[in-house]
Design a protein around this motif. Sequence first.
Motif, short mmCIF file in Angstrom:
data_model
loop_
_atom_site.label_atom_id
_atom_site.label_comp_id
_atom_site.label_asym_id
_atom_site.label_seq_id
_atom_site.Cartn_x
_atom_site.Cartn_y
_atom_site.Cartn_z
N MET A 232 15.35 46.53 32.91
CA MET A 232 14.68 47.26 31.80
C MET A 232 15.25 48.67 31.65
O MET A 232 15.52 49.11 30.53
CB MET A 232 13.17 47.31 32.09
N SER A 233 15.39 49.36 32.78
CA SER A 233 15.91 50.73 32.72
C SER A 233 17.35 50.73 32.22
O SER A 233 17.76 51.64 31.50
CB SER A 233 15.81 51.39 34.09
N VAL A 234 18.11 49.70 32.60
CA VAL A 234 19.50 49.62 32.13
C VAL A 234 19.54 49.38 30.63
O VAL A 234 20.36 49.97 29.91
CB VAL A 234 20.26 48.48 32.88
N ILE A 235 18.63 48.56 30.13
CA ILE A 235 18.55 48.29 28.69
C ILE A 235 18.25 49.57 27.93
O ILE A 235 18.85 49.87 26.89
CB ILE A 235 17.50 47.20 28.38
N ILE A 236 17.29 50.36 28.45
CA ILE A 236 16.94 51.63 27.81
C ILE A 236 18.16 52.54 27.77
O ILE A 236 18.47 53.17 26.75
CB ILE A 236 15.78 52.32 28.55
N MET A 237 18.88 52.60 28.88
CA MET A 237 20.05 53.46 28.95
C MET A 237 21.12 53.02 27.96
O MET A 237 21.75 53.85 27.29
CB MET A 237 20.59 53.44 30.38
N ILE A 238 21.33 51.71 27.86
CA ILE A 238 22.34 51.19 26.92
C ILE A 238 21.94 51.55 25.49
O ILE A 238 22.78 51.95 24.68
CB ILE A 238 22.50 49.66 27.08
N LEU A 239 20.66 51.42 25.19
CA LEU A 239 20.15 51.76 23.86
C LEU A 239 20.42 53.23 23.55
O LEU A 239 20.86 53.58 22.45
CB LEU A 239 18.66 51.46 23.82
#
Lengths: 55, 469
Positions: free
Chosen positions: A1-8
């Motif tokens: 989830m945190s990686v997805i936020i960072m990618i966004l």
Amino acid sequence: MSVIIMILVVIVALFAIVSGLWVARALIAAISHNGSLPDTQNNTDEQNNNQDIKS
Amino acid sequence: MHTVFSVAVVVAYVVVLTFVAWRARAAHEFKEFSLARRALPLALVFGSLAATYVGPGFSIAFVGRGFNSGLLFLGIGLAYAVQNILVGLFVAPRLRRLKGCHTLGDAIGQKYNRDCQVLAGVISVCVCTFLAAVMAHAGKVVLSDVFGFPGWSSVIIIVGVTTLYTTFGGLRASVITDAFQFSAFAILLPIMLLFVLIFHLKGGAAVFAAEAIDATSAGFSSTSFIEIIGLVAAFMLGETLIPPYANRALASRTTRISRNGFILAGIFSMAWFMVMVALGISARTIIPAGTAEDFVLLKLVKSVMPAEGYALLLVVVVSIVMSSLDSLLNAGAVAFTQDIVKPFAKVPDNKALTIGRSATIIIAMIAASVVPFVPSIIEGLLICYTIWASAILPALIIGLWIKQPRPLAGILSMGVGIAVAMIAIICLFVFPSLIDVPAIIIPALGAGLLAYVAGHWIAKIREERQICQ
């Protein structure tokens, strides 16, 4: 989830940078035409607006 | 050595900005001063719109709110993006289609009557002046904090430089310099975010997410439901077609460009708010916890950037202030000339241009003198949003859509809207502990809407009676 936020976050940052480059290109084009924007002042409003049929 | 490079960076930026402003050329007629000859292409409409709304509120203050409230303000900012897109789809093209309009007041005058135009003009000039004061306050914060200048000299520098090129170049100079300033901050601030995320964020993505959750929870627990509603209403309505945006809609080359410029500006604003909030969240691991909201971005830049990068980013932050300030000064001056002077006197074009230029200077001077009374950037903006939304929006939006808008409805809604807004603002200063700034827009806007409906209904009954007689 945190990686997805960072990618966004990275994607939107890149989008903002690309927007800046696009406007920079238009700006260079605008000021390289002897500092003037295309002169449409002798066009009537209808002549300018008739360029888009559906708005 | 660092100082030399830093000064060189600042000087280079100022030289390029001066060159851009000079290339924009002086306006020689009022139509050039007010509408840039209706020749603006899409990229410049978009860039100038974005540069105008990305002022200190949507940059410095949003980073601060991201620092304290996490994603809460991202959600509130999305209301602003939705507004831009809706305006682009439904309002800007209708505005652009009106013939011979230089200002919002012109549009209102065409739909209602001259009295409504003059009242709209007075409101436009006042709102532009107060918003300019908020921008000048932000500029003072930056220059005073960073360079240690006295507050009054920071205001004079920011307002003086901006007034100079706006006075002579009009809307075209404002748009061209906006485009340059937009390019600078749209490229450099996101690069800075990437730099912070890659090199300075201790703990990586997991820490970023954890800080975002902590800050957002803190934000929700410290903000009441009515405040959130008020903030959403303020961001959704408070900047809708304020004079600088209306001028850009009217100055677009075609209705399609007008529409697409606003839609793109709305989409960009979503990305921009995310970048600003992300900077604020990242700053939680880098700068002290109690840092005042309006200083978070500056402290973050100072902590993470090398000296030369710091100097460049400072100049970019000042550009953010100037790009909003020039639009407000120009729009206020054009509204004064077109909506307050011209309805009462036939003014030849060269005289209109002189009046416009003089008005630019006078509005700048008034804005500079009001700076000491500005509470904070966000609070100053919210007060202006309250006045604008309640006084102008019902008359403008409804007037553009219905077939036969009644002048009485326009006058009543503008008059009642501004009266209730001013009462609410006075109460805010007299009873600060009882009233929240974001909440005052709701009763003021509601009063404006009710007054419009009442005025429309009364006028309709009068007309029917006259027909019967």
